[in-house]
Design a protein around this motif. Structure first.
Motif, mmCIF file in Angstrom:
data_model
loop_
_atom_site.group_PDB
_atom_site.id
_atom_site.type_symbol
_atom_site.label_atom_id
_atom_site.label_comp_id
_atom_site.label_asym_id
_atom_site.label_seq_id
_atom_site.Cartn_x
_atom_site.Cartn_y
_atom_site.Cartn_z
ATOM 1 N N THR A 62 13.759 -10.465 20.719
ATOM 2 C CA THR A 62 15.088 -10.618 21.317
ATOM 3 C C THR A 62 15.846 -11.791 20.726
ATOM 4 O O THR A 62 17.029 -11.695 20.397
ATOM 5 N N ALA A 63 15.176 -12.929 20.619
ATOM 6 C CA ALA A 63 15.828 -14.141 20.127
ATOM 7 C C ALA A 63 14.785 -15.040 19.485
ATOM 8 O O ALA A 63 13.605 -15.013 19.844
ATOM 9 N N VAL A 64 15.238 -15.829 18.523
ATOM 10 C CA VAL A 64 14.406 -16.843 17.879
ATOM 11 C C VAL A 64 15.150 -18.167 17.964
ATOM 12 O O VAL A 64 16.262 -18.289 17.460
ATOM 13 N N THR A 65 14.547 -19.137 18.640
ATOM 14 C CA THR A 65 15.159 -20.445 18.823
ATOM 15 C C THR A 65 14.182 -21.501 18.352
ATOM 16 O O THR A 65 13.122 -21.679 18.955
ATOM 17 N N GLU A 66 14.545 -22.194 17.264
ATOM 18 C CA GLU A 66 13.642 -23.154 16.641
ATOM 19 C C GLU A 66 12.320 -22.448 16.332
ATOM 20 O O GLU A 66 12.302 -21.470 15.606
ATOM 21 N N ASP A 67 11.188 -22.900 16.898
ATOM 22 C CA ASP A 67 9.907 -22.237 16.617
ATOM 23 C C ASP A 67 9.523 -21.259 17.712
ATOM 24 O O ASP A 67 8.420 -20.733 17.712
ATOM 25 N N ARG A 68 10.423 -20.983 18.659
ATOM 26 C CA ARG A 68 10.105 -20.120 19.790
ATOM 27 C C ARG A 68 10.630 -18.704 19.540
ATOM 28 O O ARG A 68 11.762 -18.515 19.104
ATOM 29 N N VAL A 69 9.784 -17.732 19.870
ATOM 30 C CA VAL A 69 10.130 -16.316 19.700
ATOM 31 C C VAL A 69 10.091 -15.647 21.066
ATOM 32 O O VAL A 69 9.060 -15.677 21.754
ATOM 33 N N TYR A 70 11.208 -15.063 21.480
ATOM 34 C CA TYR A 70 11.290 -14.339 22.750
ATOM 35 C C TYR A 70 11.292 -12.842 22.457
ATOM 36 O O TYR A 70 12.001 -12.374 21.559
ATOM 37 N N ALA A 71 10.503 -12.081 23.222
ATOM 38 C CA ALA A 71 10.377 -10.652 22.938
ATOM 39 C C ALA A 71 10.113 -9.872 24.217
ATOM 40 O O ALA A 71 9.854 -10.429 25.281
ATOM 41 N N CYS A 72 10.195 -8.561 24.101
ATOM 42 C CA CYS A 72 9.821 -7.565 25.125
ATOM 43 C C CYS A 72 10.835 -7.393 26.253
ATOM 44 O O CYS A 72 11.121 -6.281 26.652
ATOM 45 N N GLY A 73 11.344 -8.481 26.815
ATOM 46 C CA GLY A 73 12.263 -8.344 27.941
ATOM 47 C C GLY A 73 11.578 -8.011 29.250
ATOM 48 O O GLY A 73 12.226 -7.837 30.278
ATOM 49 N N HIS A 74 10.255 -7.895 29.248
ATOM 50 C CA HIS A 74 9.451 -7.653 30.446
ATOM 51 C C HIS A 74 8.049 -8.187 30.167
ATOM 52 O O HIS A 74 7.728 -8.535 29.023
ATOM 53 N N PRO A 75 7.180 -8.268 31.171
ATOM 54 C CA PRO A 75 5.839 -8.801 30.911
ATOM 55 C C PRO A 75 5.000 -7.834 30.086
ATOM 56 O O PRO A 75 5.219 -6.626 30.094
#
Length: 642
Positions: free
Chosen positions: A291-304
């Protein structure tokens, strides 16, 4: 004509060089004022290319520009990004139908959207599409996360708002950018708490929204499934264990592993990531979209994924081969690529990982010996109290039964060690005979291994760090089991110190009864005039009471649990136990026979502490005979001491 070319190239995501060349060629044919037209041309090209690469450019910055939920209105149109095949991130149109307030819980709203475009309308909402970023006016709105049930190809989806995704804990509270993002989702504690996944959640759709979307009044939304990719795992194993993953919204999918590549860590919104469960000769991974990449953090799935909360799971690049369209459940076919970091959070609104080092996994060596030869399997798996026991059972079952020399009707002999950091190793040794039940014989070995790991990981004392697991399974091509029919002593009376022979009548499976002699000795301190009970039994009869003590939490630590596990009797031995009518105290992992009445009275007045238990007999001696078969049954013999 220029506008048509711009739209065509934007839809196809033509590379920047090709777009410029097409526009230049067109300008030479349609204008004599080349200098003025070329300035206008390059301005349009810059604008177009800026729109195409906007998500990736924002991902490389400190923080994507977001559109808050309170600014999202019905009728708004935007773009979502995902991969249908290869590594090509493709846009497709979305239109906001409305907001579903509190759909997933208090202050946990969902944006209902409709997907447009040839591919999106052909496949519907695809397993693996969860996490696909949604933009309106170039601002990140959220991630595709929910869909309607199976057999629904109407391309409607739920979008998790980006504020809720970015509000999950990052483990870095000192980061001001992180704190500023969290403030947008203040008052939403549910977004930071792990999801409780006991069954796949379903969220009823209000009737007015169902009618607006053209669906039935009993429509519901559920999390978009994540492809659970298996490699080196046979169909029989999938059938045996598929039900274990269904409550988490996982769909078993074909796939495998791709070799590491230099650009694995260069992920942008719309790319695929894989969360590794097992790697090696067999591999398992769950996949979804970034979903998004912020610095070294990767957000994904949108659900658990599993709703584990704080996690420690290898994060890898996902490589999409193609998308399989299906009326039942369209899914992406994904290979897991090179490891790029660690999944650190598995929360209600998204999963989050960090680019960098990968967590340590548990090495597992499995050796399978059959009359046709020996095969060795090596794999590594994650360390997690809920998942590791299940994964161990799956790996053992798959390695054992998916062997060309494996056949039903064989007796399995298991041995091995579980090396736990800072503690003595757990020793495994047992035999498993085939039965007439309509289940694979390897199920009993796998279940036993899984149960042992469950006991280790569910201990209430400390989180075990398993350094290595070594298992060896020998397949013997017949049913080796014998039942205890009867037992007697060669004498009915004996004096202290006398040798006595216990004769045991055994019936092998479909064989003639045999008698086995077991010599024992009456203890020199045996009380004259008393009667001793000789228990002739299998391992389960002796293990039952100590296991009950452990199950009630009466042990004092992991060391004592390991000691108890290692002391458990093995089912391929015949046991003869001499018992006297004096009480035994079980204190933690220790047996204290012949407990004084004064001590028992003191403990009884205190109603026995939680780590103690009282048995009515004490062991005066124990003998065992190793048998090349499984022993079952129990009986008793009485000897009077004269």
């Amino acid at each position: 004509m220029i506008g048509a070319l711009l739209i065509e190239n934007l839809d196809r995501q033509t590379p920047r060089s090709a777009l410029v060349n097409n526009m230049l060629s067109l300008s030479l044919k349609t204008s004599s004022s080349k200098h003025l037209f070329r300035r206008l041309l390059f301005a349009l090209v810059a604008l177009t290319v800026g729109v195409i690469v906007a998500p990736a450019a924002r991902a490389a910055g400190d923080q994507p520009q977001i559109l808050p939920l309170d600014q999202v209105k019905p009728g708004m149109k935007g773009l979502a990004y995902t991969i249908f095949a290869g590594d090509k991130i493709e846009p497709f149109d979305v239109e906001v139908i409305g907001i579903l307030p509190n759909l997933m819980g208090p202050k946990q709203s969902i944006i209902l959207v409709q997907l447009h475009g040839d591919k999106a309308e052909h496949t519907g909402v695809v397993a693996g599409m969860s996490g696909s970023p949604v933009y309106i006016d170039g601002k990140l709105v959220g991630a595709l996360s929910l869909k309607f049930g199976v057999f629904v190809k109407e391309p409607l989806a739920g979008v998790t708002p980006i504020e809720d995704i970015l509000s999950i804990p990052t483990g870095d509270p000192s980061n001001p950018k992180t704190l500023s993002v969290r403030s947008a989702a203040a008052g939403n504690p549910e977004a930071a708490s792990p999801a409780s996944v006991t069954d796949r959640p379903h969220y009823p759709l209000p009737s007015k929204w169902a009618q607006a979307a053209g669906t039935s009044g009993d429509a519901y939304l559920e999390p978009i499934a994540s492809p659970l990719v298996f490699s080196g795992v046979a169909p029989a194993t999938l059938r045996q264990y598929s039900g274990e993953w269904a409550p988490y919204g996982m769909v078993a999918a074909a796939g495998g592993t791709a070799p590491p590549a230099s650009d694995d860590a260069k992920i942008v919104p719309g790319d695929m990531v894989s969360m590794l469960l097992v790697q090696g000769d067999i591999s398992m991974s769950a996949a979804c979209t970034v979903t998004a990449v912020t610095e070294d953090r990767v957000y994904a799935c949108g659900h658990p994924l599993f709703g584990l909360g704080a996690s420690d799971m290898p994060l890898a690049r996902g490589r999409t081969l193609t998308t399989l369209a299906s009326d039942f459940n369209s899914t992406k076919i994904v290979n897991a690529g090179g490891v790029i970091g660690t999944l650190t959070e598995d929360r209600l609104t998204a999963v989050m990982g960090r680019i960098g080092p990968a967590p340590q996994m548990i090495p597992v060596d499995l050796t399978v010996v059959t009359p046709a030869g020996e095969k060795q399997f090596h794999s590594e798996m994650i360390s997690n109290p809920k998942l590791t026991p299940l994964l161990m059972g799956l790996v053992a079952f798959n390695g054992l039964t998916q062997n060309t020399a494996y056949g039903e009707g064989s007796t399995m002999k298991l041995s091995g060690n579980i090396d736990i950091d800072g503690h003595s190793p757990v020793s495994l040794e047992d035999m498993y005979a085939p039965t007439d039940q309509f289940v694979p014989d390897g199920t009993f070995v796998a279940s036993s291994v899984q149960t042992t790991f469950t006991r280790i990981f569910s201990n209430p004392y400390e989180m075990p760090k398993v350094n290595k697991v070594s298992l060896r399974v020998e397949s013997i091509p017949d049913r080796r089991i014998a039942s205890i029919l009867n037992a007697w002593s060669d004498v009915s009376e004996a004096q202290p110190g006398d040798p006595v022979t216990i004769k045991v009548l055994l019936r092998p499976y479909r064989g003639a009864p045999v008698i086995r002699d077991v010599p024992i000795t009456i203890p020199a301190q045996a009380t004259r005039g008393s009667t001793l009970r000789v228990q002739v039994s299998d391992a389960d009869s002796l293990n039952r009471i100590p296991n009950l003590v452990a199950a009630q939490g009466r042990l004092g630590g992991l060391d004592q649990l390991i000691s108890l596990l290692n002391r458990e009797r093995r089912n391929n031995q015949l046991y003869v136990t001499l018992l006297k009518p004096t009480p035994t105290l079980l204190v933690e992992d220790k047996e204290l026979p012949d407990a004084p009445l004064s001590q028992i009275n003191v403990l009884d007045q205190k109603r026995l502490p939680g780590n103690s238990a009282l048995l009515r007999e004490s062991t005066a001696g124990e003998w065992s005979v190793r048998m090349d078969q499984i022993i079952s049954g129990s009986t008793s013999v009485f000897i009077k001491i004269k």
